[in-house]
Design a protein around this motif. Structure first.
Motif: not given
Length: 242
Positions: A183-194, A27-30, A224-229
């Protein structure tokens, strides 16, 4: 590599059906942390009690739940990978966590090295200072004991469910809507990417991120995990001189 990942997913689904187990659906979550939410979570996991509520959260493990939150948020460890850490897996000198993979392929036991961000190092130092000295191979967190479960598939499943529930109660207590532990794992992925180096370049390559997060080489999970505001992207755009 993508074909292999797809084939593996199909095999896992067939094996699950053969065992009569419900097949998991991605399930995709952002959902990312909104401004102020992190501070609210840190407050409630530190013992804050709202004046309009009769009582706050029961934090039997002291800083344990707060440290678990900071650990997952700033590493992307899966919940079980985090709460089943032993003291011997924490290398404070080299600033590395030797995480035991929970996503195994045909029962193979493997580990991956996850670098510690300064936030994690500080949180662990604070946590160690609040606890009696650890023996080398003892569990870092007291959650199995708190939940009255023993190591084993059923016990770990119950402990994970209870921890997810405790996070949900903490989020709801601070009026944080729609946020789940995963969702914390999704947040962590974005933080690594940023994360950028001193010259503004990406700190890690995509393949390095796959290793950090426990994904196979060539995996598309980061995308899939990346969600950039949009607000963050706009601020970055307008920070560039014309």
């Amino acid at each position: 590599a993508c074909f292999k990942n797809h084939a593996r997913i199909q095999v896992d689904a067939q094996m699950a059906k053969a065992k009569g187990v419900k097949v998991k659906v991605n399930v995709a979550r952002d959902r990312r942390l909104l401004p102020g939410e992190h501070e609210k979570i840190v407050a409630v996991l530190s013992g804050y009690e709202r004046p309009d509520r009769s009582r706050g959260l029961e934090l039997k493990g002291g800083e344990a739940l707060l440290t678990l939150y900071l650990l997952i948020l700033n590493t992307g460890l899966r919940l079980r990978e985090a709460y089943m850490l032993t003291r011997s897996q924490i290398d404070m000198a080299n600033k590395v966590i030797h995480a035991k993979e929970t996503k195994q392929w045909r029962g193979k036991i493997s580990f991956r090295d996850v670098p510690m961000r300064p936030e994690v190092h500080r949180a662990l130092l604070s946590y160690f200072a609040s606890r009696p000295p650890f023996e080398h191979g003892t569990l870092l967190f007291p959650f199995l004991e708190e939940e009255g479960v023993e190591e084993g598939k059923k016990g770990l499943t119950r402990a994970g469910q209870r921890l997810s529930f405790r996070f949900r109660i903490a989020f709801e207590y601070m009026d944080i809507v729609g946020l789940h532990e995963h969702d914390l794992r999704h947040e962590a992925t974005c933080r690594w990417l940023e994360l950028k180096d001193a010259d503004g370049r990406d700190m890690f390559r995509l393949e390095e991120l796959n290793k950090i997060m426990g994904w196979k080489p060539g995996s598309m999970m980061a995308q899939r995990y990346a969600s950039f505001r949009g607000v963050d992207l706009a601020q970055r755009l307008w920070s560039v001189p014309e």
